[in-house]
Design a protein around this motif. Structure first.
Motif, PDB file in Angstrom:
ATOM      1  N   GLY A  75       6.624   4.282   3.104  1.00 14.25           N
ATOM      2  CA  GLY A  75       8.075   2.433   3.500  1.00 14.25           C
ATOM      3  C   GLY A  75       8.008   1.527   2.237  1.00 14.25           C
ATOM      4  O   GLY A  75       8.185   0.706   1.907  1.00 14.25           O
ATOM      5  N   MET A  76       6.766   1.230   2.787  1.00 18.11           N
ATOM      6  CA  MET A  76       5.838  -0.117   1.521  1.00 18.11           C
ATOM      7  C   MET A  76       5.987   0.056   0.085  1.00 18.11           C
ATOM      8  O   MET A  76       6.184  -0.297  -0.548  1.00 18.11           O
ATOM      9  CB  MET A  76       4.420  -0.255   2.002  1.00 18.11           C
ATOM     10  N   LEU A  77       5.701   1.602  -0.728  1.00 17.54           N
ATOM     11  CA  LEU A  77       6.000   1.737  -1.901  1.00 17.54           C
ATOM     12  C   LEU A  77       7.515   2.191  -2.464  1.00 17.54           C
ATOM     13  O   LEU A  77       7.189   1.527  -3.317  1.00 17.54           O
ATOM     14  CB  LEU A  77       5.162   3.153  -1.911  1.00 17.54           C
ATOM     15  N   SER A  78       8.406   2.123  -1.446  1.00 17.57           N
ATOM     16  CA  SER A  78       9.338   1.985  -1.754  1.00 17.57           C
ATOM     17  C   SER A  78       9.838   0.677  -1.849  1.00 17.57           C
ATOM     18  O   SER A  78      11.871   0.444  -1.944  1.00 17.57           O
ATOM     19  CB  SER A  78      10.505   3.530  -0.696  1.00 17.57           C
ATOM     20  N   GLY A  79       9.672  -0.492  -1.276  1.00 16.99           N
ATOM     21  CA  GLY A  79       9.893  -1.413  -1.174  1.00 16.99           C
ATOM     22  C   GLY A  79      10.208  -1.744   0.524  1.00 16.99           C
ATOM     23  O   GLY A  79      11.291  -2.773   0.803  1.00 16.99           O
ATOM     24  N   ARG A  80      10.533  -1.247   1.140  1.00 15.64           N
ATOM     25  CA  ARG A  80      11.042  -1.324   2.442  1.00 15.64           C
ATOM     26  C   ARG A  80      10.567  -2.558   3.374  1.00 15.64           C
ATOM     27  O   ARG A  80      10.717  -3.396   3.868  1.00 15.64           O
ATOM     28  CB  ARG A  80      11.683   0.029   2.841  1.00 15.64           C
ATOM     29  N   TYR A  81       8.866  -2.286   3.178  1.00 18.38           N
ATOM     30  CA  TYR A  81       8.380  -3.442   4.065  1.00 18.38           C
ATOM     31  C   TYR A  81       7.347  -3.862   3.123  1.00 18.38           C
ATOM     32  O   TYR A  81       6.937  -3.216   1.696  1.00 18.38           O
ATOM     33  CB  TYR A  81       7.573  -2.724   5.141  1.00 18.38           C
ATOM     34  N   ASP A  82       7.156  -5.116   3.319  1.00 14.58           N
ATOM     35  CA  ASP A  82       5.562  -5.807   2.756  1.00 14.58           C
ATOM     36  C   ASP A  82       4.326  -5.682   2.683  1.00 14.58           C
ATOM     37  O   ASP A  82       3.794  -4.801   1.945  1.00 14.58           O
ATOM     38  CB  ASP A  82       5.887  -7.556   2.435  1.00 14.58           C
ATOM     39  N   ALA A  83       4.403  -4.967   4.278  1.00 17.38           N
ATOM     40  CA  ALA A  83       3.077  -4.658   4.519  1.00 17.38           C
ATOM     41  C   ALA A  83       2.625  -3.340   6.460  1.00 17.38           C
ATOM     42  O   ALA A  83       3.305  -3.720   6.528  1.00 17.38           O
ATOM     43  CB  ALA A  83       2.121  -6.582   4.827  1.00 17.38           C
ATOM     44  N   PHE A  84       1.329  -3.573   5.862  1.00 15.36           N
ATOM     45  CA  PHE A  84       1.147  -2.583   7.384  1.00 15.36           C
ATOM     46  C   PHE A  84      -0.009  -3.084   7.841  1.00 15.36           C
ATOM     47  O   PHE A  84      -1.098  -2.787   7.269  1.00 15.36           O
ATOM     48  CB  PHE A  84       1.170  -1.601   7.075  1.00 15.36           C
ATOM     49  N   ASN A  85      -0.382  -3.486   8.772  1.00 11.86           N
ATOM     50  CA  ASN A  85      -1.677  -3.884   8.937  1.00 11.86           C
ATOM     51  C   ASN A  85      -2.075  -3.420  10.141  1.00 11.86           C
ATOM     52  O   ASN A  85      -3.510  -3.193  10.941  1.00 11.86           O
ATOM     53  CB  ASN A  85      -1.758  -5.819  10.539  1.00 11.86           C
ATOM     54  N   GLY A  86      -1.664  -1.517   9.909  1.00  6.84           N
ATOM     55  CA  GLY A  86      -2.650  -0.989  10.802  1.00  6.84           C
ATOM     56  C   GLY A  86      -2.764  -0.862  11.988  1.00  6.84           C
ATOM     57  O   GLY A  86      -1.542  -1.095  13.084  1.00  6.84           O
ATOM     58  N   PRO A  87      -3.825  -0.245  12.356  1.00  2.14           N
ATOM     59  CA  PRO A  87      -5.549   0.133  12.032  1.00  2.14           C
ATOM     60  C   PRO A  87      -5.102   1.456  11.048  1.00  2.14           C
ATOM     61  O   PRO A  87      -4.967   2.200  11.558  1.00  2.14           O
ATOM     62  CB  PRO A  87      -6.079   0.091  13.407  1.00  2.14           C
ATOM     63  N   VAL A  88      -5.522   1.078  10.012  1.00  7.26           N
ATOM     64  CA  VAL A  88      -5.834   1.881   8.911  1.00  7.26           C
ATOM     65  C   VAL A  88      -6.795   1.443   8.148  1.00  7.26           C
ATOM     66  O   VAL A  88      -7.801   0.352   7.387  1.00  7.26           O
ATOM     67  CB  VAL A  88      -4.508   1.790   7.628  1.00  7.26           C
ATOM     68  N   LYS A  89      -7.609   2.896   7.885  1.00  7.16           N
ATOM     69  CA  LYS A  89      -8.771   2.472   7.432  1.00  7.16           C
ATOM     70  C   LYS A  89      -8.840   2.495   5.850  1.00  7.16           C
ATOM     71  O   LYS A  89      -8.137   3.239   5.170  1.00  7.16           O
ATOM     72  CB  LYS A  89      -9.683   4.640   7.137  1.00  7.16           C
ATOM     73  N   ALA A  90      -9.705   1.748   5.333  1.00  6.48           N
ATOM     74  CA  ALA A  90      -9.477   1.655   3.951  1.00  6.48           C
ATOM     75  C   ALA A  90     -10.378   2.430   3.169  1.00  6.48           C
ATOM     76  O   ALA A  90     -11.599   2.597   3.172  1.00  6.48           O
ATOM     77  CB  ALA A  90     -10.037  -0.191   3.393  1.00  6.48           C
ATOM     78  N   THR A  91      -9.898   3.078   2.209  1.00 12.08           N
ATOM     79  CA  THR A  91     -10.160   4.243   1.099  1.00 12.08           C
ATOM     80  C   THR A  91      -9.898   4.039  -0.107  1.00 12.08           C
ATOM     81  O   THR A  91      -9.445   2.997  -0.687  1.00 12.08           O
ATOM     82  CB  THR A  91      -9.906   6.038   1.926  1.00 12.08           C
ATOM     83  N   ALA A  92     -10.798   4.296  -0.657  1.00 10.94           N
ATOM     84  CA  ALA A  92     -10.870   4.426  -2.514  1.00 10.94           C
ATOM     85  C   ALA A  92      -9.399   5.046  -2.735  1.00 10.94           C
ATOM     86  O   ALA A  92      -8.967   4.260  -3.615  1.00 10.94           O
ATOM     87  CB  ALA A  92     -12.213   5.140  -2.759  1.00 10.94           C
ATOM     88  N   GLU A  93      -9.436   5.609  -1.925  1.00  8.25           N
ATOM     89  CA  GLU A  93      -7.669   6.842  -2.453  1.00  8.25           C
ATOM     90  C   GLU A  93      -6.578   6.313  -2.504  1.00  8.25           C
ATOM     91  O   GLU A  93      -5.876   6.157  -2.840  1.00  8.25           O
ATOM     92  CB  GLU A  93      -7.924   8.153  -2.052  1.00  8.25           C
ATOM     93  N   ARG A  94      -6.789   5.437  -1.185  1.00  7.07           N
ATOM     94  CA  ARG A  94      -5.701   4.671  -0.753  1.00  7.07           C
ATOM     95  C   ARG A  94      -5.193   3.530  -1.501  1.00  7.07           C
ATOM     96  O   ARG A  94      -4.375   2.906  -1.795  1.00  7.07           O
ATOM     97  CB  ARG A  94      -5.536   4.276   1.039  1.00  7.07           C
ATOM     98  N   GLU A  95      -6.955   2.887  -2.122  1.00  9.53           N
ATOM     99  CA  GLU A  95      -7.193   2.062  -2.832  1.00  9.53           C
ATOM    100  C   GLU A  95      -6.315   1.532  -4.108  1.00  9.53           C
ATOM    101  O   GLU A  95      -5.926   0.672  -5.285  1.00  9.53           O
ATOM    102  CB  GLU A  95      -7.877   0.844  -2.910  1.00  9.53           C
TER     103      GLU A  95
END
Length: 302
Positions: free
Chosen positions: A109-129
């Motif tokens: 949803g964020m990548l499609s522009g529907r949402y600006d942010a997501f506060n998780g809890p989500v693990k920060a990974t190099a792949e996701r970054e």
């Protein structure tokens, strides 16, 4: 007490980084779109123009107590709500949350522009970054909630070997349970049986109904569940010897949105003012606090 010189230095960095990342040079428009007065006007000015125009920061959020608890009337309470409101005050925008079914729905949803942010809890990974900027604001270990009247004999995380464990699909907890299963098989025992579900409420329902022997969740969530229902549930925490790692949990925004550096500095304001500590203490989460917010920590550690 705030230090003006430090604040001005931080805000200068925030503005320069945000404008460089967003590639937007337009000045803020005085068009009445702003929903609330910013406590740090320079950070409001550094927001992407689309956010300033709407006056709204759109968050995705799944049902995941204590981060987000969705009431029968659709109201949302929890850590996430408290931090979103605090960030909204700093930035001079109104946070809005749309409830989604699971983590993939939030990310897409964020990548499609529907949402600006997501506060998780989500693990920060190099792949996701590669696709998202991440702002780490807490750490966690994985815990497993067990009914106090359970006959499954779970007094330690290693007792989950061969047991049925409900977890949220594609979550950091599912990843940690896989590591626990590796520990199990490495010591000659059967792996845990993973039951992947959409949200934390579903994992707790599966555990209460006997479909699962335990519900895996972040340590923060386990603390909340057992504190609220101490006679009903207990929990065990996975150790490093059992494959656990202390994971960085982060707020995610699309990398091309220009929001990452601005929200990083907005979080720094919460740390400097003491609001971060106040919210974490309110929810009993001092064990998983970080010293400062970290931007794209996974990529920096590679």
């Amino acid at each position: 007490m705030r230090h003006p010189a430090r604040r001005h230095r931080l805000l200068g960095i925030a503005i320069a980084a945000a404008l460089t990342t967003a590639g937007c040079g337009a000045a803020a428009q005085d068009d009445g779109a702003e929903q609330t007065q910013s406590s740090v006007p320079a950070l409001h000015d550094a927001l992407p123009q689309s956010v300033k125009d709407s006056g709204v920061l759109r968050f995705a959020g799944d049902s995941h107590p204590p981060y987000r608890t969705v009431g029968a009337d659709g109201s949302i309470t929890g850590i996430d709500k408290d931090f979103q409101d605090a960030l909204g005050d700093v930035l001079g925008v109104r946070p809005e949350t749309s409830i989604v079914n699971n983590l993939p729905a939030a990310l897409q949803g964020m990548l499609s522009g529907r949402y600006d942010a997501f506060n998780g809890p989500v693990k920060a990974t190099a792949e996701r970054e590669r696709q998202f900027d991440t702002i780490t604001w807490m750490t966690t270990r994985t815990s497993y909630v067990v009914p106090t009247d359970s006959n499954a004999g779970i007094d330690d995380a290693e007792d989950l070997c061969g047991k049925r464990v409900a977890v949220v699909k594609a979550s950091v907890v599912e990843e940690q349970l896989a590591k626990l299963s590796e520990f199990c098989t490495g010591s000659g025992r059967r792996p845990a049986q993973t039951i992947g579900l959409d949200d934390t409420n579903a994992t707790m329902l599966a555990t209460r109904s006997g479909r699962a022997d335990a519900a895996g969740m972040t340590q923060a969530a386990a603390i909340d569940v057992t504190r609220a229902q101490k006679d009903t549930y207990t929990y065990v925490t996975q150790t490093e010897a059992q494959g656990a790692t202390a994971d960085n949990l982060a707020l995610f925004v699309p990398k091309d949105s220009g929001l990452g550096p601005v929200l990083h500095q907005a979080f720094q304001e919460l740390f400097d003012s003491g609001e971060y500590r106040r919210i974490m203490e309110q929810w009993g989460l001092t064990e998983v606090m970080v010293e400062k917010p970290l931007l794209n920590v996974a990529s920096a550690q590679r």
